[in-house]
Scaffold this active site. Structure first.
Site, PDB file in Angstrom:
ATOM      1  N   LYS A  81       0.731   4.632   6.842  1.00  0.00           N
ATOM      2  CA  LYS A  81       0.210   5.317   5.650  1.00  0.00           C
ATOM      3  C   LYS A  81       0.765   6.744   5.635  1.00  0.00           C
ATOM      4  O   LYS A  81       1.423   7.188   6.574  1.00  0.00           O
ATOM      5  CB  LYS A  81      -1.329   5.390   5.670  1.00  0.00           C
TER       6      LYS A  81
ATOM      7  N   SER B 208       0.807  -1.222   0.000  1.00  0.00           N
ATOM      8  CA  SER B 208       0.000   0.000   0.000  1.00  0.00           C
ATOM      9  C   SER B 208       0.840   1.273   0.000  1.00  0.00           C
ATOM     10  O   SER B 208       0.355   2.331  -0.380  1.00  0.00           O
ATOM     11  CB  SER B 208      -0.949   0.009   1.204  1.00  0.00           C
TER      12      SER B 208
END
EC number: 3.4.21.89
Length: 547
Positions: free
Chosen positions: A256, A160
């Site tokens: 993230k 990701s």
């Protein structure tokens, strides 16, 4: 009750238990029985009498570390009174205050003579073994202190954050980046995050044994918070919608990029990210990447492409005409252009979900049970991961309107993150038993999104990340192993290799050419082995002087 008051109560309860179970033993050691009830000082006396470093007493009530050290100190005390058999040690560890109380109130308990002149060879060997085990225990405790209070290692199992952080990167995270979040489960097994192992039934992680004691808990508190998370920071945080772990600091860690802070407006237009109506700022360590569908007349040599372009997860299939179709994740514009030139390629297009195509996932074939984990947030928005928002990120002090339309957007904040009772019945909304159409936000929230936008389970799915869930910033990559984790979303798995060029490189600078911190590793090794050599040298000199 705030953190420090709760922690004080926790310490006092343990001190009372310690005093009640050992006061007679302290009297036999020549001290006032009341000293057995005094926090820290009770263990200071034990260490003094058993000839161990007395400063260890400050570790006795620390979260996570404390229970380990207490067990060690209890063993020292029991050995002082001749309780050194395996069964004695086992009972001291698993039933400390109960077993010590039986020794404490026994009329036969007396101090044992520990003069080395009268020890047998077997007893001397046992003493050496105890010294060795003590060294191992202290090494574990020291590592636990670093792990709990300074920095924690994390691994990257998914793509990701490609190509900023690679699958198989192992990071050290600075827990003090945004202020230190105090531990909330003080009794836990060191080095384990949430569970001990996966022993439950498949697909049901709630059956997995916890690595911490659920019943002993402390409230959220953050100290020395001199800075707030900033837009574009890479951030490690605990997954906000974890249904397995009630304690937020035990929820699964995610990493993230923070793309929108409290008060910002977040939006995706045709797969492109906008904040406050402006296109995102792409930093030097980022590469904009998207999903592509490629149709070919013959099969592509994926291993060769992987070696040429690096990260290249792809799913391969065949079409009705006998050709092949490839679903590439995370292609940069440059890589996509190179693949398009291949002679086998018939056509290639970026895959963008159209407006109005709601990304709702279901857990059953009849499509009656919504899979909230894999559905776009909020569930009634009608958005998808390429066409998202605009969505305003809540900040502390915001007064938001609560109605049937906004209920899915704010229900997790009100009920789960800010711990109110919430009911939606007969078209009316009740917070803490009172009907209302407004709510005041109690903390800041953030929007965390992966750099590999089309292959990221991020805030577009799980929603806002509360400030209390934030752990810290990654500092540097200490190990990087290609092929360390399998990619379930790819037909091809990367071969195993060590990526030496990434080791000890900074992770959160935003620069393409990142600083290497190899000298930190070298310094730690020199200090460790140098310290050990000096201790042996001075120990040898001391023995010679005594002779």
């Amino acid at each position: 009750m705030n953190y420090f008051l709760t922690y004080t109560v926790y310490v006092l309860i343990l001190s009372v238990l310690m005093g009640l179970s050992t006061w007679k033993l302290f009297k036999k050691l020549g001290y006032s029985p009341l000293f057995a009830f005094i926090p820290f000082y009770n263990y200071f006396i034990i260490l003094k009498e058993t000839k161990h470093p007395k400063w260890w007493a400050i570790l006795s009530y620390l979260p996570i570390v404390g229970p380990i050290m207490m067990s060690v100190f209890h063993l020292y005390l029991m050995k002082k009174f001749g309780k050194s058999l395996f069964k004695d040690q086992l009972l001291t560890v698993i039933l400390p205050f109960i077993y010590m109380a039986t020794v404490n109130y026994s009329k036969e308990t007396e101090l044992e003579d520990e003069n080395d002149l009268y020890l047998t060879e077997e007893e001397k060997n046992a003493k050496k073994k105890d010294t060795f085990m003590g060294s191992i225990t202290f090494a574990v405790v020291f590592a636990t202190i670093i792990h709990v209070f300074v920095t924690q290692p994390f691994g990257i199992p998914t793509g990701s954050m490609e190509r900023t952080l690679l699958v198989g990167d192992f990071l050290f995270v600075n827990k003090w980046s945004y202020g230190y979040r105090l531990p909330m489960r003080p009794v836990a097994i060191p080095f384990l995050q949430g569970t001990i192992m996966d022993t439950g039934e498949p697909g049901n992680p709630k059956d997995d044994p916890k690595s911490y004691v659920e019943g002993i808990k402390l409230p959220y508190e953050r100290i020395f918070q001199f800075s707030k998370p900033q837009r574009n920071d890479i951030v490690v945080f605990n997954y906000p919608r974890d249904s397995v772990h009630a304690s937020l600091d035990r929820a699964d860690p995610y990493v993230k990029r923070l793309v929108a802070v409290a008060g910002d407006t977040f939006e995706m237009r045709d797969g492109r990210l906008f904040v406050n109506g402006k296109p995102e700022t792409v930093l030097g360590d980022q590469e904009v990447q998207h999903r592509y569908i490629v149709n070919t007349g013959s099969q592509l040599d994926i291993p060769s492409l992987y070696n040429t372009f690096g990260f290249l997860p792809v799913q391969e299939g065949q079409n009705e005409k006998g050709g092949f179709v490839y679903y590439f994740q995370g292609l940069t514009a440059k890589t996509a252009a190179e693949i398009k030139k291949l002679p086998q390629v018939i056509d290639m297009q970026e895959h963008i979900q159209p407006k109005g195509e709601s990304a709702i996932a279901y857990r059953d074939e009849t499509r009656t049970k919504i899979d909230t984990t894999n559905s776009i947030f909020p569930i009634n928005s009608g958005w998808n991961q390429d066409q998202y928002g605009p969505l305003k990120i809540p900040k502390k002090g915001d007064v938001v309107t609560i109605n049937q339309q906004t209920f899915p957007e704010y229900q997790w904040i009100i009920k789960n993150y800010e711990h109110n009772s919430l009911e939606n019945k007969n078209g009316k909304i009740f917070i803490n038993g009172k009907e209302t159409n407004q709510y005041t936000i109690q903390q800041d929230y953030y929007m965390m999104v992966g750099d590999n936008r089309d292959a990221s389970l991020d805030a577009r799915f799980f929603g806002f990340v509360p400030e209390e869930n934030i752990v810290g910033k990654p500092m540097f990559t200490w190990m990087s192993l290609q092929g360390a984790f399998s990619d379930n979303g790819s037909s091809y798995q990367a071969p195993f290799k060590v990526r030496w060029d990434r080791m000890f490189k900074a992770t959160n600078t935003g620069e393409a050419d990142k600083t290497s911190y190899w000298w930190i590793a070298a310094m730690i090794l020199v200090l460790f082995f140098g310290w050990e050599y000096l201790m042996k040298l001075f120990g040898k000199k001391k023995k010679e002087d005594e002779i």
